[in-house]
Motif scaffolding. Structure first.
Motif, mmCIF file in Angstrom:
data_model
loop_
_atom_site.group_PDB
_atom_site.id
_atom_site.type_symbol
_atom_site.label_atom_id
_atom_site.label_comp_id
_atom_site.label_asym_id
_atom_site.label_seq_id
_atom_site.Cartn_x
_atom_site.Cartn_y
_atom_site.Cartn_z
ATOM 1 N N ARG A 189 0.895 -1.171 0.000
ATOM 2 C CA ARG A 189 0.000 0.000 0.000
ATOM 3 C C ARG A 189 0.922 1.206 0.000
ATOM 4 N N GLY A 190 0.573 2.233 -0.718
ATOM 5 C CA GLY A 190 1.374 3.455 -0.598
ATOM 6 C C GLY A 190 2.645 3.423 -1.436
ATOM 7 N N MET A 191 3.594 4.261 -1.027
ATOM 8 C CA MET A 191 4.763 4.551 -1.845
ATOM 9 C C MET A 191 5.808 3.449 -1.778
ATOM 10 N N SER A 192 6.508 3.318 -2.893
ATOM 11 C CA SER A 192 7.678 2.432 -2.969
ATOM 12 C C SER A 192 8.852 3.253 -3.488
ATOM 13 N N HIS A 193 10.050 2.711 -3.282
ATOM 14 C CA HIS A 193 11.224 3.247 -3.969
ATOM 15 C C HIS A 193 11.356 2.442 -5.247
ATOM 16 N N VAL A 194 11.350 3.133 -6.389
ATOM 17 C CA VAL A 194 11.526 2.433 -7.662
ATOM 18 C C VAL A 194 12.896 2.805 -8.240
ATOM 19 N N GLN A 195 13.616 1.784 -8.685
ATOM 20 C CA GLN A 195 14.975 1.979 -9.175
ATOM 21 C C GLN A 195 15.157 1.295 -10.520
#
Ligand SMILES: CC(=O)N[C@@H](Cc1ccccc1Cl)C(=O)N1CCC[C@]12C=C[C@@H]1CC[C@@H](C(=O)N[C@@H]3C(=O)N4[C@@H](C=C[C@H]3C)CC[C@H]4C(=O)O)N1C2=O
Length: 112
Positions: A30-36
């Motif tokens: 749910r909510g924000m992730s770090h995307v790389q």
């Protein structure tokens, strides 16, 4: 040969449910992730990896950037792309996060 991360942005990772014709949050987050974007310099491959910001152990997306992939910036903060199985969407925290991420994906596509 390890992988080098070329960008880290904040986004909520979404998957398109073709049956329901609707976007859903990626599995287990749910909510924000770090995307790389990770570059494996040995075999010049790239992948998009997302980890939940609340629990970095949770990998919410892990997919290859393939040659000639169409990465669509549908809006300044929502980008999407597809593979044979799935349509992926990234709802970015800010336009800057989105622009930085798109630059890294475009760079990857230029070298594939
Ligand atoms: C040829 C092709 O494959 N085209 C794909 C797109 C594409 C083009 C080129 C290369 C790859 C790809 Cl992937 C296509 O059109 N696709 C891929 C699956 C879904 C969709 C099909 C229909 C719907 C209609 C509305 C539209 C949509 O989802 N817009 C967003 C939206 O409704 N939302 C998201 C945010 C903002 C909006 C921008 C956040 C949550 C929700 C919301 O705002 O609540 N759609 C699409 O994008």
């Amino acid at each position: 040969m390890s992988e080098v991360s070329t960008v880290k942005s904040r986004a909520s990772v979404m998957m398109y449910n073709n049956e329901k014709k609707a976007w859903e949050p990626a599995e287990g987050v749910r909510g924000m992730s770090h995307v790389q974007v990770y570059h494996h310099e040995g075999n010049n491959t790239f992948r998009i990896v997302g980890r939940s910001m609340t629990d970095h152990q949770v990998v919410v997306i892990n997919c290859s950037i393939i040659r000639n992939m169409k990465y669509n910036a549908a809006t300044p903060t929502f980008h999407q792309w597809r593979d044979q199985r799935q349509v992926y969407g990234l709802n970015f925290h800010s336009k800057d996060d989105a622009a930085q991420f798109k630059d890294a994906v475009d760079e990857a596509l230029d070298t594939l």
